[in-house]
Design a protein around this motif. Structure first.
Motif, PDB file in Angstrom:
ATOM      1  N   GLU A   1       6.705  -5.904   3.388  1.00 17.02           N
ATOM      2  CA  GLU A   1       6.163  -4.619   2.944  1.00 17.02           C
ATOM      3  C   GLU A   1       4.755  -4.403   3.494  1.00 17.02           C
ATOM      4  OE1 GLU A   1       6.526  -4.882  -1.296  1.00 17.02           O
ATOM      5  OE2 GLU A   1       8.616  -4.228  -1.273  1.00 17.02           O
TER       6      GLU A   1
ATOM      7  N   HIS B   1       5.166  -3.365   7.087  1.00 15.73           N
ATOM      8  CA  HIS B   1       5.633  -1.973   7.114  1.00 15.73           C
ATOM      9  C   HIS B   1       4.477  -1.009   6.846  1.00 15.73           C
ATOM     10  CE1 HIS B   1       7.437   1.678   5.324  1.00 15.73           C
ATOM     11  NE2 HIS B   1       8.245   1.547   6.360  1.00 15.73           N
ATOM     12  N   GLY B   2       3.677  -1.305   5.816  1.00 19.74           N
ATOM     13  CA  GLY B   2       2.540  -0.446   5.492  1.00 19.74           C
ATOM     14  C   GLY B   2       1.517  -0.409   6.616  1.00 19.74           C
TER      15      GLY B   2
ATOM     16  N   SER C   1       0.597   6.382  12.188  1.00 14.28           N
ATOM     17  CA  SER C   1       0.247   7.735  11.743  1.00 14.28           C
ATOM     18  C   SER C   1      -1.001   8.254  12.468  1.00 14.28           C
ATOM     19  CB  SER C   1       0.020   7.759  10.227  1.00 14.28           C
ATOM     20  OG  SER C   1      -1.157   7.065   9.876  1.00 14.28           O
TER      21      SER C   1
ATOM     22  N   THR D   1       3.001   1.632   9.536  1.00 12.77           N
ATOM     23  CA  THR D   1       3.025   3.049   9.168  1.00 12.77           C
ATOM     24  C   THR D   1       1.632   3.644   9.297  1.00 12.77           C
ATOM     25  OG1 THR D   1       4.880   2.695   7.664  1.00 12.77           O
ATOM     26  CG2 THR D   1       3.562   4.679   7.319  1.00 12.77           C
ATOM     27  N   SER D   2       0.641   2.928   8.813  1.00 12.67           N
ATOM     28  CA  SER D   2      -0.739   3.405   8.877  1.00 12.67           C
ATOM     29  C   SER D   2      -1.210   3.526  10.322  1.00 12.67           C
ATOM     30  CB  SER D   2      -1.639   2.439   8.108  1.00 12.67           C
ATOM     31  OG  SER D   2      -2.986   2.793   8.271  1.00 12.67           O
TER      32      SER D   2
END
Length: 70
Positions: free
Chosen positions: A55, A58-59, A66, A62-63
């Motif tokens: 996780e 993944h975070g 973005s 993603t950050s």
């Protein structure tokens, strides 16, 4: 009450990242590589630790991804 320890200049100096475990991909992004390193060293028999590290990766991804559109 005891006084909190004060950092020394050596504590504040940048440190070289730890080497990646064998077989772990290296991206060149320090934050992403740190998350991948944390995932690579998790005990695969500890499912909760694997999920937590996954996780985190993944975070982190993603950050980082973005920011590409800006």
């Amino acid at each position: 009450m005891p006084e909190a320890p004060r950092p020394t200049p050596g504590d504040l100096a940048p440190r070289a990242p730890e080497p990646m475990p064998e077989g772990t991909p290296e991206t060149g992004d320090l934050v992403v590589d740190a998350a991948l390193r944390d995932l690579a060293v998790v005990d695969p028999d500890d499912l909760d630790a694997v999920l937590t590290a996954g996780e985190s990766v993944h975070g982190t991804l993603t950050s980082r991804l973005s920011d590409l559109g800006t």
